[in-house]
Design an enzyme around this catalytic site. Structure first.
Site, mmCIF file in Angstrom:
data_model
loop_
_atom_site.group_PDB
_atom_site.id
_atom_site.type_symbol
_atom_site.label_atom_id
_atom_site.label_comp_id
_atom_site.label_asym_id
_atom_site.label_seq_id
_atom_site.Cartn_x
_atom_site.Cartn_y
_atom_site.Cartn_z
ATOM 1 N N ASP A 67 78.908 91.415 58.662
ATOM 2 C CA ASP A 67 78.846 90.858 60.010
ATOM 3 C C ASP A 67 79.131 91.902 61.085
ATOM 4 O O ASP A 67 79.567 93.017 60.777
ATOM 5 C CB ASP A 67 79.825 89.673 60.142
ATOM 6 N N ASN A 136 90.646 79.827 57.516
ATOM 7 C CA ASN A 136 90.008 78.502 57.465
ATOM 8 C C ASN A 136 88.947 78.437 56.363
ATOM 9 O O ASN A 136 88.130 77.525 56.352
ATOM 10 C CB ASN A 136 89.396 78.153 58.830
ATOM 11 N N HIS A 138 86.631 80.791 55.798
ATOM 12 C CA HIS A 138 85.355 81.439 56.106
ATOM 13 C C HIS A 138 85.151 82.705 55.281
ATOM 14 O O HIS A 138 86.100 83.354 54.859
ATOM 15 C CB HIS A 138 85.163 81.676 57.614
ATOM 16 N N GLU A 143 81.765 79.974 59.456
ATOM 17 C CA GLU A 143 82.867 79.084 59.795
ATOM 18 C C GLU A 143 82.685 77.718 59.121
ATOM 19 O O GLU A 143 81.581 77.381 58.679
ATOM 20 C CB GLU A 143 82.925 78.902 61.315
HETATM 21 C C1 GLP Z 1 87.134 88.308 59.809
HETATM 22 C C2 GLP Z 1 85.922 88.876 59.073
HETATM 23 C C3 GLP Z 1 85.898 88.425 57.639
HETATM 24 C C4 GLP Z 1 87.258 88.646 57.028
HETATM 25 C C5 GLP Z 1 88.260 87.746 57.690
HETATM 26 C C6 GLP Z 1 89.659 87.847 57.125
HETATM 27 O O1 GLP Z 1 86.869 87.104 60.424
HETATM 28 N N1 GLP Z 1 84.672 88.577 59.675
HETATM 29 O O2 GLP Z 1 84.871 89.132 56.938
HETATM 30 O O3 GLP Z 1 87.220 88.384 55.652
HETATM 31 O O4 GLP Z 1 88.303 88.106 59.068
HETATM 32 O O5 GLP Z 1 90.294 88.938 57.679
HETATM 33 P P1 GLP Z 1 91.638 89.560 57.149
HETATM 34 O O6 GLP Z 1 91.281 90.316 55.912
HETATM 35 O O7 GLP Z 1 92.079 90.463 58.256
HETATM 36 O O8 GLP Z 1 92.572 88.444 56.893
#
Ligand code: GLP
Length: 241
Positions: A67, A136, A138, A143
């Site tokens: 992304d 959540n 995702h 989402e």
């Molecule tokens: C973001 C990214 C995801 C990632 C998520 C969790 O929203 N787009 O790809 O997995 O956050 O992030 P973290 O690893 O900082 O908890």
């Protein structure tokens, strides 16, 4: 699903990096799907160390990221392109042109989404997709309540995601509200998936992902239907399983 439990974040990172390194050794021209966020940072450090020691070689590897934020260019320190350059690409021998992210500055979103899906298809699809897990449920920026049949698309971010990601920004108002993300269909087309999760805060959602109902309300629950998923998580994240 195979689940590996590690004692802490460092061990999780080493284990996941070893899995990625094994993929690169077995198939030196692998297409790796990469992720951002805090979770994979330790993995990238391990991969850099392995590359510097000559244990892995990125010269024929192609990468596609999950992304990118809309409206941030590659020189913006908050963009995912910048993250990837600073945390991995600039430290390993991956040729410029072998790593790909959605273009957050693209003006025609439909064309950009088509381009990204076509690129992934032309590369022969992702061999190993690394995923983190949002609070959540995702994955990428899919989402809750996203349709499972989507390819790459432009998404409006959930408030909880904007809140969670605001820790990386100086002002809350600067957190982008939109992003391009691989859809669930794109993610599920990967041949292998590696999900990494750490910390107590993710224990509840990880339990739902692994043992709960498969539902768009918990996007990562779709992974139960993929035939080659490996989860590497620390004991805190696995504490409810
Ligand atoms: C973001 C990214 C995801 C990632 C998520 C969790 O929203 N787009 O790809 O997995 O956050 O992030 P973290 O690893 O900082 O908890």
């Amino acid at each position: 699903m195979k689940i590996y439990k590690t004692n802490n974040y460092y061990e999780m990172s080493c284990k996941a990096a070893n899995i990625i390194a094994a993929q690169m050794t077995l198939k030196p021209d692998s297409v790796l799907g990469l992720a951002t966020g805090s979770t994979p940072e330790g993995i990238y450090q391990q991969l850099i160390a392995k590359c510097l020691k000559g244990e892995i070689d990125f010269s024929n590897i192609q990468t596609v990221n999950l992304d990118e934020y809309v409206g941030l260019d590659k020189d913006n320190p908050q963009s995912y392109q910048y993250y990837m350059n600073s945390k991995l690409f600039s430290h390993v021998n991956i040729p410029e042109g072998n790593y790909h992210l959605p273009n957050g500055m693209a003006t025609d979103s439909e064309t950009e989404c088509k381009r990204y899906d076509q690129l992934i298809e032309d590369l022969g699809y992702v061999d190993l997709q690394l995923l983190g897990l949002g609070l959540n449920g995702h994955i990428g920026f899919n989402e809750p309540n996203t349709h499972f049949s989507k390819g790459t698309y432009l998404v409006g971010l959930a408030k909880s995601t904007i809140d969670a990601n605001s820790r990386f920004f100086e002002n809350y108002e600067d957190v982008p509200r939109f992003a391009y993300t691989m859809g669930i269909k794109t993610i599920m087309s990967a041949k292998k998936i590696l999900l990494v999760v750490n910390g107590k805060a993710k224990a509840k959602i990880l339990k739902e992902v692994v043992t709960g109902r498969i539902t768009p309300e918990v996007p990562a629950s779709i992974l139960q239907l993929h035939n080659d998923v490996t989860i590497v998580a620390d004991s805190e994240a696995l504490s409810l399983l």
